[in-house]
Design a protein around this motif. Structure first.
Motif, short mmCIF file in Angstrom:
data_model
loop_
_atom_site.label_atom_id
_atom_site.label_comp_id
_atom_site.label_asym_id
_atom_site.label_seq_id
_atom_site.Cartn_x
_atom_site.Cartn_y
_atom_site.Cartn_z
N THR A 1 0.83 -1.20 0.00
CA THR A 1 0.00 0.00 0.00
C THR A 1 0.87 1.25 0.00
N VAL A 2 1.89 1.24 0.82
CA VAL A 2 2.83 2.38 0.87
C VAL A 2 3.66 2.44 -0.41
N ALA A 3 4.12 1.28 -0.89
CA ALA A 3 4.95 1.24 -2.09
C ALA A 3 4.19 1.77 -3.31
N ALA A 4 2.92 1.45 -3.41
CA ALA A 4 2.12 1.94 -4.53
C ALA A 4 2.05 3.45 -4.53
N ALA A 5 1.90 4.03 -3.33
CA ALA A 5 1.87 5.49 -3.24
C ALA A 5 3.21 6.10 -3.65
N LEU A 6 4.30 5.48 -3.25
CA LEU A 6 5.63 5.99 -3.60
C LEU A 6 5.88 5.88 -5.11
N ARG A 7 5.35 4.86 -5.72
CA ARG A 7 5.51 4.70 -7.17
C ARG A 7 4.76 5.77 -7.94
N HIS A 8 3.71 6.29 -7.35
CA HIS A 8 2.85 7.25 -8.04
C HIS A 8 2.94 8.63 -7.39
N ALA A 9 4.17 9.07 -7.17
CA ALA A 9 4.45 10.39 -6.63
C ALA A 9 4.12 11.45 -7.70
N PRO A 10 3.95 12.74 -7.35
CA PRO A 10 4.18 13.28 -6.00
C PRO A 10 2.94 13.25 -5.11
N HIS A 11 1.77 12.94 -5.70
CA HIS A 11 0.54 13.08 -4.92
C HIS A 11 -0.03 11.75 -4.45
N GLY A 12 0.67 10.65 -4.69
CA GLY A 12 0.22 9.37 -4.19
C GLY A 12 0.27 9.31 -2.67
N ARG A 13 -0.78 8.75 -2.08
CA ARG A 13 -0.84 8.56 -0.63
C ARG A 13 -1.33 7.14 -0.35
N GLY A 14 -0.65 6.45 0.56
CA GLY A 14 -1.08 5.10 0.94
C GLY A 14 -0.96 4.93 2.43
N THR A 15 -2.07 4.59 3.07
CA THR A 15 -2.10 4.54 4.54
C THR A 15 -2.87 3.33 5.03
N VAL A 16 -2.31 2.67 6.02
CA VAL A 16 -3.04 1.66 6.79
C VAL A 16 -3.16 2.22 8.21
N GLY A 17 -4.36 2.59 8.58
CA GLY A 17 -4.55 3.27 9.86
C GLY A 17 -5.26 2.46 10.92
N MET A 18 -5.84 1.33 10.54
CA MET A 18 -6.60 0.53 11.49
C MET A 18 -6.30 -0.94 11.25
N VAL A 19 -5.96 -1.67 12.30
CA VAL A 19 -5.63 -3.09 12.20
C VAL A 19 -6.32 -3.85 13.33
N GLN A 20 -6.99 -4.94 12.98
CA GLN A 20 -7.60 -5.82 13.97
C GLN A 20 -7.03 -7.22 13.78
#
Length: 418
Positions: A257-276
């Motif tokens: 998820t983070v890597a995809a955002a980095l590949r699609h810079a400058p405005h790519g954002r990838g966040t995992v904010g909740m984990v169960q």
């Protein structure tokens, strides 16, 4: 006005000290010990905030209209009141641990524009209007951006009225309780153009030492819930090669998820904010993990491409490991491009006033998103300290507060005409 005595519009500036004082006074309503504000929508404190802002508007000679979802519209007449008003605004509700500036700045900057026009006796061709929108934050009731969403017909008034908080209190009942159900049907209110001034809520302007962000649009958002299913087993007797560890597979998808955002810079954002994690026991191999995926980018095509890449990566891992992976959509918001005329008006104002400026995009939703579906719209960003917002320590420099309002003044005057 006698044109011989009319002020030079190019030299017109707002009263920064007055704007700052108004922000600090409003911040006392719901003030928290750490210097923030807790003024949740449709509470008694929200009523106090609304009452104060409307009092200031009336003292500035503005007329007030409240619609049926509680949106407030404060109007300064123009020479030609048949023209739709040039509007600015934001919200005055806050997060439970909110700051002094998020939303509040946009409303009070609009009020300061009107006060400045009054000070100098300047009449605009079109009316000028300042709005505050109900429940932008969504911290007490969902959906977020409720007032502007109802105004833009994104969802119905009945849907909004039926929304309840954790105590079962409804929007409709709470609006009635605090006396803010007006007579006007939401949306029965033309707008000639809309501007919203806001703290950036991120670190880019500060990191670049730039005063004004000329906002071109708002990132598209895709939210997913991902569930990885493995098999619980004892952490001791089970060899590594024979495990079905859902958490370990999940972490690879989180990294993608983070890597995809980095590949699609400058405005790519990838966040995992909740984990169960299930069963969430120290010595049990996790058998099921559910987590959120938040993907954003400047265009719908880019954010959809990011989502496709994450899904393909997850499918590949599922096939290799034999563990089930489900990625289910939960919310989707289209990317918004603001109107070129409004974006250019902001850029011209910043340049004319001598403020450093740069193109910017908003990673967060704002009421301007819904306004952009109805009328030409644009936004103005100023830096906030360390990029921090939705936090009691949220802060902004007085000189930046003043600069953003000056840009708003000149952008609105360009559209309203003098």
């Amino acid at each position: 006005m006698n044109t011989a005595t009319a002020p030079n519009i190019d030299t017109l500036r707002i009263n920064g000290e007055r704007l700052w004082a108004s922000l600090m006074e409003l911040a006392q309503i719901g003030a928290t010990p750490k210097g923030g504000v807790c003024r949740l929508t449709l509470t008694d404190l929200d009523k106090q905030g609304r009452d104060l802002v409307l009092r200031w508007a009336k003292e500035a000679g503005m007329t007030v209209t409240i619609d049926k979802i509680g949106n407030g519209f404060m109007r300064r007449a123009g020479r030609n009141n048949s023209l739709p008003p040039i509007m600015t605004g934001s919200h005055i509700d806050t997060q439970p641990t909110g700051g002094k500036f998020d939303g509040n700045y946009g409303v009070l900057a609009g009020l300061e524009v009107v006060r400045t026009l009054n000070d100098h006796g300047i009449e605009t061709e079109a009316p000028v209007e300042v709005a505050f929108w109900t429940n932008e934050e969504g911290s007490r009731f969902v959906p977020v951006m409720m007032g502007s969403g109802v105004f833009a017909k994104a969802f119905s008034l009945e849907t909004a009225y039926a929304a309840t908080d954790t105590e079962g209190k409804s929007v409709g009942d709470e609006l009635k309780r605090i006396g803010y159900i007006g007579d006007q049907e939401p949306g029965d209110h033309p707008i000639g153009a809309y501007f919203e001034t806001h703290i950036e809520q991120g670190p880019v302007l500060e990191d670049n030492d730039v005063t004004i962000g000329v906002v071109s649009g708002v990132l598209g958002i895709r939210w997913f819930d991902c569930t990885v299913t493995g098999m619980e087993a004892h952490a001791g007797p089970t060899p590594m090669a024979l495990r079905k560890d859902a958490l370990q597979l999940a972490t690879h998808i989180m990294q993608e998820t983070v890597a995809a955002a980095l590949r699609h810079a400058p405005h790519g954002r990838g966040t995992v904010g909740m984990v169960q994690v299930f069963p969430n026991s120290r010595n049990v191999i996790p058998g099921r993990v559910k987590f959120s995926i938040d993907l954003r980018n400047a265009t719908d095509a880019l954010v959809d491409q990011m989502a496709d890449e994450v899904k393909a990566f997850a499918a590949k891992l599922s096939k290799e490991t034999g563990m089930e992976v489900k990625i289910e959509p939960s919310s989707s918001y289209s990317a918004i491009s603001f109107h070129k005329d409004c974006v250019d008006a902001v850029a011209r104002a910043a340049k004319k006033l001598g403020y450093s400026n740069m193109p910017a995009v908003s990673g967060a939703g704002h009421d301007a998103v819904y306004m952009a579906s109805l009328t030409p719209a644009g936004m103005i960003f100023i830096p906030c300290k360390d990029g921090i917002s939705h936090n009691e320590i949220e802060d902004a420099k007085p000189e930046h507060i003043t600069a953003g309002c000056n840009v708003l003044l000149h952008a609105m005057l360009e559209r309203a005409g003098t």
